[in-house]
Design an enzyme around this catalytic site. Structure first.
Site, PDB file in Angstrom:
ATOM      1  CG  ASP A  86      20.909  15.066 -26.521  1.00  0.00           C
ATOM      2  OD1 ASP A  86      20.362  14.028 -26.087  1.00  0.00           O
ATOM      3  OD2 ASP A  86      22.117  15.154 -26.779  1.00  0.00           O
ATOM      4  CB  ALA A  87      16.311  19.583 -28.643  1.00  0.00           C
ATOM      5  CE1 TYR A 102      17.342  14.514 -19.043  1.00  0.00           C
ATOM      6  CE2 TYR A 102      18.775  16.405 -19.439  1.00  0.00           C
ATOM      7  CZ  TYR A 102      18.338  15.381 -18.620  1.00  0.00           C
ATOM      8  OH  TYR A 102      18.897  15.229 -17.381  1.00  0.00           O
ATOM      9  CG  ASP A 103      19.202  20.223 -23.552  1.00  0.00           C
ATOM     10  OD1 ASP A 103      19.577  19.466 -22.633  1.00  0.00           O
ATOM     11  OD2 ASP A 103      19.846  20.408 -24.597  1.00  0.00           O
ATOM     12  CB  SER A 126      39.937  -5.224   2.015  1.00  0.00           C
ATOM     13  OG  SER A 126      40.438  -5.731   3.220  1.00  0.00           O
ATOM     14  CD  GLU A 153      29.143  -9.158  -8.092  1.00  0.00           C
ATOM     15  OE1 GLU A 153      30.033  -8.515  -7.514  1.00  0.00           O
ATOM     16  OE2 GLU A 153      27.960  -9.170  -7.728  1.00  0.00           O
ATOM     17  CE  LYS A 170      39.427  -6.737  -6.454  1.00  0.00           C
ATOM     18  NZ  LYS A 170      39.943  -5.404  -6.739  1.00  0.00           N
ATOM     19  CG  ASP A 218      41.871  -1.039 -11.379  1.00  0.00           C
ATOM     20  OD1 ASP A 218      41.854  -0.929 -10.137  1.00  0.00           O
ATOM     21  OD2 ASP A 218      42.896  -0.922 -12.056  1.00  0.00           O
ATOM     22  NE  ARG A 238      37.562  -0.841   1.667  1.00  0.00           N
ATOM     23  CZ  ARG A 238      38.726  -0.868   2.308  1.00  0.00           C
ATOM     24  NH1 ARG A 238      39.599   0.086   2.130  1.00  0.00           N
ATOM     25  NH2 ARG A 238      38.998  -1.855   3.133  1.00  0.00           N
ATOM     26  CD  GLU A 294      35.414  -0.456  -7.338  1.00  0.00           C
ATOM     27  OE1 GLU A 294      34.743  -0.903  -6.376  1.00  0.00           O
ATOM     28  OE2 GLU A 294      36.647  -0.485  -7.368  1.00  0.00           O
ATOM     29  CE1 TYR A 300      31.352  -3.689  -4.468  1.00  0.00           C
ATOM     30  CE2 TYR A 300      31.728  -2.842  -6.677  1.00  0.00           C
ATOM     31  CZ  TYR A 300      32.090  -2.930  -5.340  1.00  0.00           C
ATOM     32  OH  TYR A 300      33.190  -2.245  -4.898  1.00  0.00           O
ATOM     33  CE  LYS A 322      30.548  -9.333  -3.944  1.00  0.00           C
ATOM     34  NZ  LYS A 322      29.822  -8.209  -4.558  1.00  0.00           N
ATOM     35  CE  LYS A 372      43.975  -7.794  -7.475  1.00  0.00           C
ATOM     36  NZ  LYS A 372      44.201  -6.979  -6.395  1.00  0.00           N
ATOM     37  CB  CYS A 383      61.912  22.020 -29.904  1.00  0.00           C
ATOM     38  SG  CYS A 383      61.009  20.779 -30.846  1.00  0.00           S
ATOM     39  CB  CYS A 417      61.402  23.040 -34.649  1.00  0.00           C
ATOM     40  SG  CYS A 417      60.852  23.748 -33.094  1.00  0.00           S
ATOM     41  CB  CYS A 436      58.126  22.698 -28.937  1.00  0.00           C
ATOM     42  SG  CYS A 436      58.326  23.539 -30.518  1.00  0.00           S
ATOM     43  CB  CYS A 441      57.250  22.626 -33.884  1.00  0.00           C
ATOM     44  SG  CYS A 441      58.206  21.158 -33.493  1.00  0.00           S
TER      45      CYS A 441
HETATM   46 ZN   LIG Z   1      59.538  22.124 -31.964  1.00  0.00          ZN
END
Ligand SMILES: [Zn+2]
Length: 673
Positions: A34-35, A37-38, A83, A117, A119, A121, A140, A177, A229, A293, A317, A411, A414, A429, A434
């Site tokens: 990372d160093a 890269y930075d 769709s 493939e 699907k 969400d 979309r 997606e 996709y 597909k 589905k 609460c 408490c 609270c 608490c």
């Molecule tokens: Zn509390």
């Protein structure tokens, strides 16, 4: 540097950074620290600051986002984003196959080649590349017109700003997606709730909400990902098969779902569906089915489309993970940041293979909106590893329903006052002491993925807090056996076991400790990122918001949350006390192979660079920084006014470096790794 050299160097840096982005984000196989890269990134940013006209739209510096937008422009898709028809049973899938064969005038027993493939969400989007450069991205929308979210999509690290390779098409529209991983989604929602904001109902909403942000910095701080996709318009490139297209996308630098399966004939599709269904819970992202597909593009063309969906594809589905049950009670739980969460106690019911007896109602606004009352029959929905939630009331018109739910004024644990901050949905609270909050903080600290204190069950935590033995996590380390044997169901042996487990938990890693502290937004993954960038908790505590944001993957939201945590005096005091209990914090595990692997460095005297930076450099190459000189020390780096440590190093014959020699050594190490 003159302008010509600057332009050349900027081009080199861009290519190099893009290459490492691809290795890191898409292939998950970084080759530099990372160093390192930075440093590349900073060099590029500096050049672009001196020569603003050299900034190109595909420059990695453009990922961080610019000024807030006022609204999203409209983008008309050159080819509508259709769709898909849905199927819920194997019979419907076989009917689809039969229609495909009729459409292609194939024999009934012919086998069509399909690609199946997962699907995802998430949120469907389109990316436009002209001569290989990302120029426009949109949602979309209604399929014909979407929203222009180009600056937001630039922040998504798995979306290449420039396609890889030399033969790039004049035009390529890539569809796919944008999604949120389940673990990141859980982290985000916890942070939302703690910040008093409405949680997202599911990872898809979180993805949509994160992408459609007028302030691009918010999008940049959310760990969105992308799977490619499908294709829209294209010039200068064509494919014969869907699979061939996926392979090309992959070569261009996109993430293509590795679970896409080639299926010869529909029965293989059915097998692939069952296999995928079994994997569903263990995948890091939500899927709600499988997309089937037709593989051959010429066949796709012959089949064509109906009004809104293609005839050559189908969404198979999964059954929704939902069930109906009755609300027995509505309880109010208090979280570790004091947020009150209404929870429905429900008649136990099986949802997606798991028995569920609680479902969250999130907050007062949600309960009001859904109007859930005791005695109602409700639909409960479970998404992946997320806590089940009450989706809706099934019988809202039932006569003789109970009272409307109302948040208590005090609460429930408490008795302290409850506040609701304006613009926040959460009630809280206000009492940091608490017992409910303390218990949750201790449970979290001791949990397996944090400090991993075995034998510390919920019942034990409850008793320890109720008896006043433990008021915060540091108190765990001061527990005595006399106290433990007083607890219910606790004998000598269980007391010894717990004490031994607490002792054992002292050997830990920085990321476990950070995760255990329960800083907002700092989940397991983020804790690891921080632990790789900073040597100690104290170094993080001392870091400014700017210092924090210099770490790859740390956005403004996270940096602010970390700063806020350490600005609270009680938290600082807690950290001081934890430092005193004798934790042994092992260096963070990192990708092996650094050139300084296993070598121990000690810094002494005044150095020009910050001590933390020096340590980070050593660690970026697999080395280790220590506070005291011993025979195991490989190098002592001596600055001005070095004292006893330098003497000791001389005595032990440890190699001594000046700061300049040290930097030279690191440079060499980086070059060789
Ligand atoms: Zn509390």
């Amino acid at each position: 540097m003159n302008r010509r050299d600057a332009e050349k160097r900027a081009r080199e840096l861009r290519r190099e950074i893009q290459h490492h982005d691809h290795l890191y984000h898409v292939l998950d196989a970084p080759e530099i620290s990372d160093a390192q890269y930075d440093r590349l990134f900073r060099e590029l940013r500096e050049i672009e600051e001196v020569h603003p006209d050299l900034v190109t739209p595909d420059s990695p510096t453009q990922r961080v986002g610019g000024a807030p937008q006022t609204e999203f422009g409209a983008v008309r898709h050159s080819i509508p984003m259709l769709s898909l028809d849905n199927a819920f049973s194997v019979e419907e899938v076989r009917e689809f196959d039969a229609r495909v064969k009729r459409g292609l005038a194939l024999a009934e027993d012919a086998a069509v080649d399909y690609v199946a493939e997962p699907k995802i969400d998430g949120l469907a989007i389109e990316l436009v590349y002209e001569k290989g450069v990302f120029v426009r991205g949109s949602t979309r929308g209604d399929g014909t017109t979407g929203e222009d979210v180009t600056p937001n999509l630039r922040t998504v690290k798995t979306i290449p700003l420039r396609l890889r390779g030399d033969e790039l098409p004049a035009l390529l529209e890539v569809r796919g997606e944008v999604y949120f991983e389940k673990a990141k989604f859980a982290d985000l929602n916890r942070a939302q709730e703690e910040a008093g904001k409405a949680p997202f109902a599911n990872p898809r909403n979180a993805a949509a909400g994160s992408l459609r942000q007028l302030d691009v910095h918010v999008t940049a701080s959310r760990p969105l990902r992308f799977f490619a996709y499908a294709i829209g318009s294209a010039e200068g490139i064509a494919f014969e098969r869907h699979r061939e297209m996926l392979d090309r996308f992959s070569a261009f630098g996109f993430h293509v779902n590795p679970l896409a399966r080639d299926c010869h004939g529909i029965e293989n599709v059915v097998v692939a569906y069952r296999n995928l269904h079994e994997k569903r819970e263990s995948l890091p992202y939500e899927i709600d089915g499988m997309v089937i597909k037709v593989d051959r593009v010429d066949q796709q063309r012959r089949l064509g489309m109906k009004s809104r969906s293609p005839r050559w594809a189908l969404a198979f589905k999964f059954e929704p993970i939902e069930a109906t049950t009755v609300v027995d009670d509505i309880l109010v739980q208090v979280g570790r940041a004091g947020v009150l969460t209404p929870v429905a106690a429900i008649e136990p019911v099986r949802v997606g293979g798991v028995e569920v007896s609680r479902a969250t109602l999130h907050n007062q606004d949600e309960v009001t909106r859904k109007d859930v009352r005791i005695g109602d029959t409700v639909l409960v929905h479970r998404a992946g590893d997320v806590i089940p939630e009450v989706e809706k009331v099934v019988d809202p018109d039932r006569r003789g329903r109970g009272e409307r739910f109302c948040m208590p004024e005090k609460c429930p644990v408490c008795g302290s006052g409850i506040v609701k901050i304006e613009d926040e949905v959460a009630h809280r609270c206000v009492n940091a002491a608490c017992p409910a909050q303390v218990k949750e903080r201790i449970r979290h600290f001791a949990s397996k993925r944090a400090m991993d204190v075995e034998h510390l069950g919920d019942k034990t935590v409850e008793q320890l807090v109720e008896r006043g033995f433990v008021k915060d996590v540091a108190d765990l380390y001061a527990l005595r056996k006399e106290q433990l044997v007083e607890l219910e169901l606790f004998g000598e042996k269980s007391a010894d076991n717990l004490l031994a487990a607490i002792e054992k938990s002292k050997k830990t890693t920085l990321s476990r400790l950070l995760h255990g502290l329960g800083i907002r937004h700092v989940g397991e993954v983020t804790a690891k990122v921080l632990a790789r960038a900073f040597p100690t908790v104290a170094a993080i505590e001392a870091a400014s918001v700017d210092d924090l944001q210099r770490v790859r993957e740390v956005g403004p939201e996270l940096a602010a949350a970390i700063r806020q945590f350490f600005d609270e005096p009680l938290n600082r005091e807690l950290v001081r006390r934890l430092e005193k209990v004798g934790l042994e914090i092992a260096p963070e595990e990192r990708p092996a192979g650094g050139a300084l692997e296993g070598k121990t460095f000690v810094f002494t005297g005044t150095l020009a660079m910050k001590r933390e930076d020096a340590k980070a450099l050593v660690e970026s190459q697999g080395g280790h920084a220590s506070g005291s000189v011993s025979a195991k020390t490989e190098y002592v780096v001596a600055g001005e006014d070095a004292g006893s440590k330098l003497d000791k190093a001389k005595k032990l014959g440890v190699k001594i470096l000046t700061e300049a020699e040290f930097l030279e050594l690191v440079k060499k190490a980086e070059a060789s790794s």
